[in-house]
Design a protein around this motif. Structure first.
Motif, PDB file in Angstrom:
ATOM      1  N   ARG A   9      50.612  32.429 -46.999  1.00 35.43           N
ATOM      2  CA  ARG A   9      51.061  31.161 -47.141  1.00 35.43           C
ATOM      3  C   ARG A   9      49.979  30.379 -48.249  1.00 35.43           C
ATOM      4  O   ARG A   9      50.248  29.572 -48.857  1.00 35.43           O
ATOM      5  CB  ARG A   9      51.042  30.245 -46.040  1.00 35.43           C
ATOM      6  CG  ARG A   9      52.017  30.705 -44.869  1.00 35.43           C
ATOM      7  CD  ARG A   9      53.368  30.118 -45.340  1.00 35.43           C
ATOM      8  NE  ARG A   9      53.445  28.754 -45.760  1.00 35.43           N
ATOM      9  CZ  ARG A   9      53.369  27.800 -45.220  1.00 35.43           C
ATOM     10  NH1 ARG A   9      53.608  28.127 -43.710  1.00 35.43           N
ATOM     11  NH2 ARG A   9      53.460  26.573 -45.597  1.00 35.43           N
ATOM     12  N   LEU A  43      61.346  22.469 -59.867  1.00 34.34           N
ATOM     13  CA  LEU A  43      61.519  23.664 -59.427  1.00 34.34           C
ATOM     14  C   LEU A  43      61.942  24.718 -60.379  1.00 34.34           C
ATOM     15  O   LEU A  43      63.124  24.223 -60.905  1.00 34.34           O
ATOM     16  CB  LEU A  43      62.398  23.659 -57.930  1.00 34.34           C
ATOM     17  CG  LEU A  43      61.777  22.861 -56.728  1.00 34.34           C
ATOM     18  CD1 LEU A  43      62.746  22.435 -55.899  1.00 34.34           C
ATOM     19  CD2 LEU A  43      60.814  23.991 -56.239  1.00 34.34           C
ATOM     20  N   PHE A  90      58.013  29.291 -53.862  1.00 30.12           N
ATOM     21  CA  PHE A  90      59.039  29.186 -52.920  1.00 30.12           C
ATOM     22  C   PHE A  90      60.225  30.264 -52.973  1.00 30.12           C
ATOM     23  O   PHE A  90      60.740  30.295 -53.674  1.00 30.12           O
ATOM     24  CB  PHE A  90      59.552  27.754 -52.821  1.00 30.12           C
ATOM     25  CG  PHE A  90      58.792  26.498 -52.518  1.00 30.12           C
ATOM     26  CD1 PHE A  90      58.577  25.615 -53.661  1.00 30.12           C
ATOM     27  CD2 PHE A  90      58.752  26.124 -51.229  1.00 30.12           C
ATOM     28  CE1 PHE A  90      57.514  24.628 -53.319  1.00 30.12           C
ATOM     29  CE2 PHE A  90      57.782  25.193 -50.900  1.00 30.12           C
ATOM     30  CZ  PHE A  90      57.350  24.203 -51.893  1.00 30.12           C
ATOM     31  N   PHE A 107      65.220  26.907 -48.367  1.00 26.65           N
ATOM     32  CA  PHE A 107      63.881  27.200 -48.989  1.00 26.65           C
ATOM     33  C   PHE A 107      62.995  27.665 -47.864  1.00 26.65           C
ATOM     34  O   PHE A 107      63.143  26.951 -46.523  1.00 26.65           O
ATOM     35  CB  PHE A 107      63.095  26.171 -49.493  1.00 26.65           C
ATOM     36  CG  PHE A 107      63.829  25.935 -51.016  1.00 26.65           C
ATOM     37  CD1 PHE A 107      64.964  24.981 -51.225  1.00 26.65           C
ATOM     38  CD2 PHE A 107      63.094  26.736 -52.074  1.00 26.65           C
ATOM     39  CE1 PHE A 107      65.431  24.628 -52.453  1.00 26.65           C
ATOM     40  CE2 PHE A 107      63.680  26.396 -53.202  1.00 26.65           C
ATOM     41  CZ  PHE A 107      64.939  25.463 -53.578  1.00 26.65           C
ATOM     42  N   GLY A 108      61.962  28.430 -47.920  1.00 25.38           N
ATOM     43  CA  GLY A 108      60.759  28.921 -47.253  1.00 25.38           C
ATOM     44  C   GLY A 108      60.008  27.570 -47.282  1.00 25.38           C
ATOM     45  O   GLY A 108      60.015  26.554 -47.943  1.00 25.38           O
ATOM     46  N   GLU A 109      58.788  27.819 -46.692  1.00 26.95           N
ATOM     47  CA  GLU A 109      57.908  26.833 -46.437  1.00 26.95           C
ATOM     48  C   GLU A 109      56.659  26.788 -47.838  1.00 26.95           C
ATOM     49  O   GLU A 109      56.120  25.889 -47.914  1.00 26.95           O
ATOM     50  CB  GLU A 109      56.948  26.962 -45.138  1.00 26.95           C
ATOM     51  CG  GLU A 109      57.796  26.646 -44.033  1.00 26.95           C
ATOM     52  CD  GLU A 109      57.166  26.509 -42.575  1.00 26.95           C
ATOM     53  OE1 GLU A 109      57.756  26.319 -41.727  1.00 26.95           O
ATOM     54  OE2 GLU A 109      56.085  26.999 -42.503  1.00 26.95           O
ATOM     55  N   GLY A 110      56.644  27.918 -48.445  1.00 28.61           N
ATOM     56  CA  GLY A 110      56.055  27.974 -50.011  1.00 28.61           C
ATOM     57  C   GLY A 110      54.758  28.711 -49.515  1.00 28.61           C
ATOM     58  O   GLY A 110      54.386  29.058 -48.386  1.00 28.61           O
ATOM     59  N   TRP A 112      50.824  28.880 -51.303  1.00 29.23           N
ATOM     60  CA  TRP A 112      50.104  28.347 -52.381  1.00 29.23           C
ATOM     61  C   TRP A 112      49.259  29.271 -53.108  1.00 29.23           C
ATOM     62  O   TRP A 112      48.449  29.953 -52.347  1.00 29.23           O
ATOM     63  CB  TRP A 112      49.218  27.176 -51.610  1.00 29.23           C
ATOM     64  CG  TRP A 112      49.971  25.821 -51.658  1.00 29.23           C
ATOM     65  CD1 TRP A 112      49.638  24.721 -52.355  1.00 29.23           C
ATOM     66  CD2 TRP A 112      51.002  25.456 -50.822  1.00 29.23           C
ATOM     67  NE1 TRP A 112      50.453  23.731 -52.052  1.00 29.23           N
ATOM     68  CE2 TRP A 112      51.579  24.203 -50.887  1.00 29.23           C
ATOM     69  CE3 TRP A 112      51.977  26.292 -49.825  1.00 29.23           C
ATOM     70  CZ2 TRP A 112      52.594  23.673 -50.308  1.00 29.23           C
ATOM     71  CZ3 TRP A 112      52.954  25.779 -49.173  1.00 29.23           C
ATOM     72  CH2 TRP A 112      53.203  24.208 -49.560  1.00 29.23           C
TER      73      TRP A 112
ATOM     74  N   TYR B  36      68.074  17.488 -52.506  1.00 32.15           N
ATOM     75  CA  TYR B  36      66.934  17.886 -51.840  1.00 32.15           C
ATOM     76  C   TYR B  36      66.024  16.984 -51.364  1.00 32.15           C
ATOM     77  O   TYR B  36      65.644  16.128 -52.502  1.00 32.15           O
ATOM     78  CB  TYR B  36      66.416  19.292 -52.196  1.00 32.15           C
ATOM     79  CG  TYR B  36      67.094  20.370 -52.036  1.00 32.15           C
ATOM     80  CD1 TYR B  36      68.301  20.577 -53.041  1.00 32.15           C
ATOM     81  CD2 TYR B  36      67.243  21.542 -50.966  1.00 32.15           C
ATOM     82  CE1 TYR B  36      69.149  21.716 -52.605  1.00 32.15           C
ATOM     83  CE2 TYR B  36      67.980  22.233 -50.860  1.00 32.15           C
ATOM     84  CZ  TYR B  36      69.023  22.590 -51.686  1.00 32.15           C
ATOM     85  OH  TYR B  36      70.007  23.675 -51.589  1.00 32.15           O
ATOM     86  N   LYS B  38      61.600  16.442 -50.337  1.00 39.39           N
ATOM     87  CA  LYS B  38      60.421  17.257 -50.173  1.00 39.39           C
ATOM     88  C   LYS B  38      59.407  16.288 -49.603  1.00 39.39           C
ATOM     89  O   LYS B  38      59.100  15.492 -50.479  1.00 39.39           O
ATOM     90  CB  LYS B  38      60.106  18.197 -51.250  1.00 39.39           C
ATOM     91  CG  LYS B  38      59.038  19.339 -51.041  1.00 39.39           C
ATOM     92  CD  LYS B  38      58.849  19.764 -52.335  1.00 39.39           C
ATOM     93  CE  LYS B  38      57.637  20.630 -52.188  1.00 39.39           C
ATOM     94  NZ  LYS B  38      56.276  20.063 -51.600  1.00 39.39           N
ATOM     95  N   ALA B  41      53.428  19.510 -48.931  1.00 34.03           N
ATOM     96  CA  ALA B  41      52.982  20.701 -48.164  1.00 34.03           C
ATOM     97  C   ALA B  41      54.162  21.538 -47.371  1.00 34.03           C
ATOM     98  O   ALA B  41      53.960  22.091 -46.391  1.00 34.03           O
ATOM     99  CB  ALA B  41      51.758  20.518 -47.161  1.00 34.03           C
ATOM    100  N   GLU B  42      55.583  20.997 -47.919  1.00 32.37           N
ATOM    101  CA  GLU B  42      56.468  21.598 -47.147  1.00 32.37           C
ATOM    102  C   GLU B  42      57.554  22.270 -47.976  1.00 32.37           C
ATOM    103  O   GLU B  42      57.510  21.713 -49.239  1.00 32.37           O
ATOM    104  CB  GLU B  42      57.244  20.688 -46.150  1.00 32.37           C
ATOM    105  CG  GLU B  42      56.343  19.984 -44.942  1.00 32.37           C
ATOM    106  CD  GLU B  42      57.322  19.164 -44.175  1.00 32.37           C
ATOM    107  OE1 GLU B  42      56.556  18.490 -43.121  1.00 32.37           O
ATOM    108  OE2 GLU B  42      58.334  19.098 -44.429  1.00 32.37           O
ATOM    109  N   GLY B  43      58.762  23.110 -47.548  1.00 30.42           N
ATOM    110  CA  GLY B  43      59.423  23.278 -48.440  1.00 30.42           C
ATOM    111  C   GLY B  43      60.622  22.513 -48.489  1.00 30.42           C
ATOM    112  O   GLY B  43      60.677  21.481 -47.741  1.00 30.42           O
ATOM    113  N   PRO B  44      61.342  22.271 -49.686  1.00 30.79           N
ATOM    114  CA  PRO B  44      62.442  21.264 -49.775  1.00 30.79           C
ATOM    115  C   PRO B  44      63.335  21.519 -48.822  1.00 30.79           C
ATOM    116  O   PRO B  44      63.577  22.636 -48.460  1.00 30.79           O
ATOM    117  CB  PRO B  44      63.255  21.874 -51.456  1.00 30.79           C
ATOM    118  CG  PRO B  44      62.022  22.311 -51.900  1.00 30.79           C
ATOM    119  CD  PRO B  44      61.232  23.178 -50.994  1.00 30.79           C
ATOM    120  N   PHE B  89      64.931  15.989 -55.278  1.00 25.68           N
ATOM    121  CA  PHE B  89      65.214  16.845 -56.061  1.00 25.68           C
ATOM    122  C   PHE B  89      66.880  16.963 -56.294  1.00 25.68           C
ATOM    123  O   PHE B  89      67.618  17.237 -55.170  1.00 25.68           O
ATOM    124  CB  PHE B  89      64.781  18.329 -56.203  1.00 25.68           C
ATOM    125  CG  PHE B  89      63.165  18.271 -56.180  1.00 25.68           C
ATOM    126  CD1 PHE B  89      62.531  18.342 -55.113  1.00 25.68           C
ATOM    127  CD2 PHE B  89      62.885  18.479 -57.554  1.00 25.68           C
ATOM    128  CE1 PHE B  89      61.128  18.805 -55.243  1.00 25.68           C
ATOM    129  CE2 PHE B  89      61.451  18.681 -57.444  1.00 25.68           C
ATOM    130  CZ  PHE B  89      60.565  18.736 -56.674  1.00 25.68           C
TER     131      PHE B  89
END
Lengths: 116, 110
Positions: A9, A43, A90, A107-110, A112, B36, B38, B41-44, B89
């Motif tokens: 993450r 994105l 992502f 999407f996943g949580e990302g 960094w 979307y 967002k 610190a989270e995903g879209p 988005f």
């Protein structure tokens, strides 16, 4: 919950080192994607996959490679990390929404990534 | 070249009023459009979508309008709530690829 897990993450790495980000899904969806998010750019698609060992380039694929040896895993590799690759990454999957709908991307949580 | 554009980086709206977020696209081959939301610190997260064969889709407080001749879509949120404050988005699909705009940061003022 789309059943997507990204790892790591958070990561800090040095310029020139290789880095691999992993995306894992639990629902056997065919399409998987890697995006990066940057201020002012939104994105942007890096690579995507439409099946095991079937991948294609996106808008910003230079410096990145991907692999998909199993349906559930999609790996993104930075061959030699540069500061310009500092970003939030992502992973996403595409799901058919219904008979009268198109596909929806989840999407996943990302992840960094900071390259120093 | 950006195929999906959100020309307003930010928008502020009073709570209870309508929020209108806009999106323009250039590719006439897009067949499906999505919005979307967002949080930091989270995903879209997926909000609402519309097929290119429709001009309106509604889901609760959210309505998406599509004007194909103008290559324009918009998201209406009514009434706006403080919890709607986020980056929005728009996205468009061609084949297996999804293209995203640069986002609009919505602030709903209590």
């Amino acid at each position: 919950d789309a059943g997507i897990t990204q790892s790591p993450r958070h990561k800090v790495t040095e310029t020139g080192t290789p880095v691999t980000l992993r995306c894992h899904q639990t629902e056997n969806h065919r399409y998987m994607y890697w995006y990066r998010q940057d201020p002012g750019h939104g994105l942007r698609l890096i690579h995507y996959s439409y099946g095991v060992k079937d991948t294609d380039k996106g808008e910003v694929s230079d410096g990145y490679s991907v692999s998909r040896s199993k349906t559930e895993d999609f790996l993104l590799t930075l061959e030699s990390a540069t500061s310009s690759q500092t970003s939030v990454y992502f992973c996403a999957i595409s799901v058919v929404s219904g008979p009268n709908s198109g596909n929806t991307i989840y999407f996943g949580e990302g992840s960094w990534l900071t390259v120093v | 070249d950006q195929q999906v554009k959100q020309n307003s980086p930010s928008l502020s709206v009073q709570e209870g009023r309508i929020s209108i977020l806009n999106c323009d696209y250039t590719n006439s081959m897009f067949d499906y459009f999505l919005w979307y939301k967002k949080y930091p610190a989270e995903g879209p997260t997926f909000l609402i979508s519309i097929s290119s064969i429709k001009d309106k889709n509604e889901d609760g407080r959210f309505t998406v309008f599509l004007n194909k001749s103008a290559k324009h879509l918009s998201l209406h949120i009514v009434p706006s709530q403080p919890g709607d404050s986020a980056v929005y988005f728009c996205a468009a699909k061609e084949g297996g690829q999804f293209y995203f705009g640069t986002g609009t940061s919505l602030t709903v003022i209590p």
